[in-house]
Scaffold this motif. Structure first.
Motif, short mmCIF file in Angstrom:
data_model
loop_
_atom_site.label_atom_id
_atom_site.label_comp_id
_atom_site.label_asym_id
_atom_site.label_seq_id
_atom_site.Cartn_x
_atom_site.Cartn_y
_atom_site.Cartn_z
N TRP A 36 74.51 92.22 -17.59
CA TRP A 36 73.78 91.49 -17.99
C TRP A 36 72.52 90.84 -18.30
O TRP A 36 71.23 90.95 -17.33
CB TRP A 36 74.28 90.12 -18.46
N ARG A 38 68.48 90.54 -20.14
CA ARG A 38 67.98 89.60 -21.16
C ARG A 38 66.22 89.85 -22.07
O ARG A 38 66.14 90.42 -20.56
CB ARG A 38 67.89 88.12 -21.28
N TYR A 93 70.25 87.99 -25.65
CA TYR A 93 71.03 88.40 -23.80
C TYR A 93 71.79 89.28 -24.28
O TYR A 93 72.59 89.92 -25.03
CB TYR A 93 72.02 87.37 -23.11
#
Length: 121
Positions: A36, A38, A93
């Motif tokens: 992940w 962002r 994200y």
């Protein structure tokens, strides 16, 4: 063709919790790391959390102890549980995965389109 589709995100108050998920689909032979990232307005995209195919995890210092990454290999899905959210967590994200597509002999990175997380004061 391989695709990543994020879901979750939205608006939450400071101190609240939110969960994200990202499912990989298409002609997938195998998946290595799932991550992940962002990106906040005016800032560079940054790595938030990562999980290898073997299950090892890593986190940015800013989210350690608050965010948890997990994955369901049977569903080709990675999750991000976000707790004790702060306004500075506000960002888009993005899911990223290292995937070997069927009929190929190499891994390459794929990105999702992103999902907005907004944390209000």
């Amino acid at each position: 063709q391989v695709q990543l589709q994020e879901s979750g995100g939205g608006l939450v108050q400071s101190g609240g919790s939110l969960g994200l998920s990202c499912a990989a689909s298409g002609n997938i032979f195998s998946i290595n790391a799932m991550d992940w990232y962002r990106q906040a307005p005016g800032k560079q995209r940054e790595l938030v959390a990562s999980m290898t195919g073997a299950g090892s995890t890593g986190y940015a210092d800013s989210v350690k102890g608050r965010f948890t990454i997990s994955r369901d290999n049977a569903r080709n899905t990675v999750y991000l549980e976000m707790n004790s959210l702060k306004p500075e967590d506000t960002a888009v994200y993005y899911c990223h995965a290292s995937i070997r597509a069927s009929g190929t002999t190499y891994y390459r990175g794929y990105w999702g389109r992103g999902t907005q997380v907004t944390v209000s004061i």
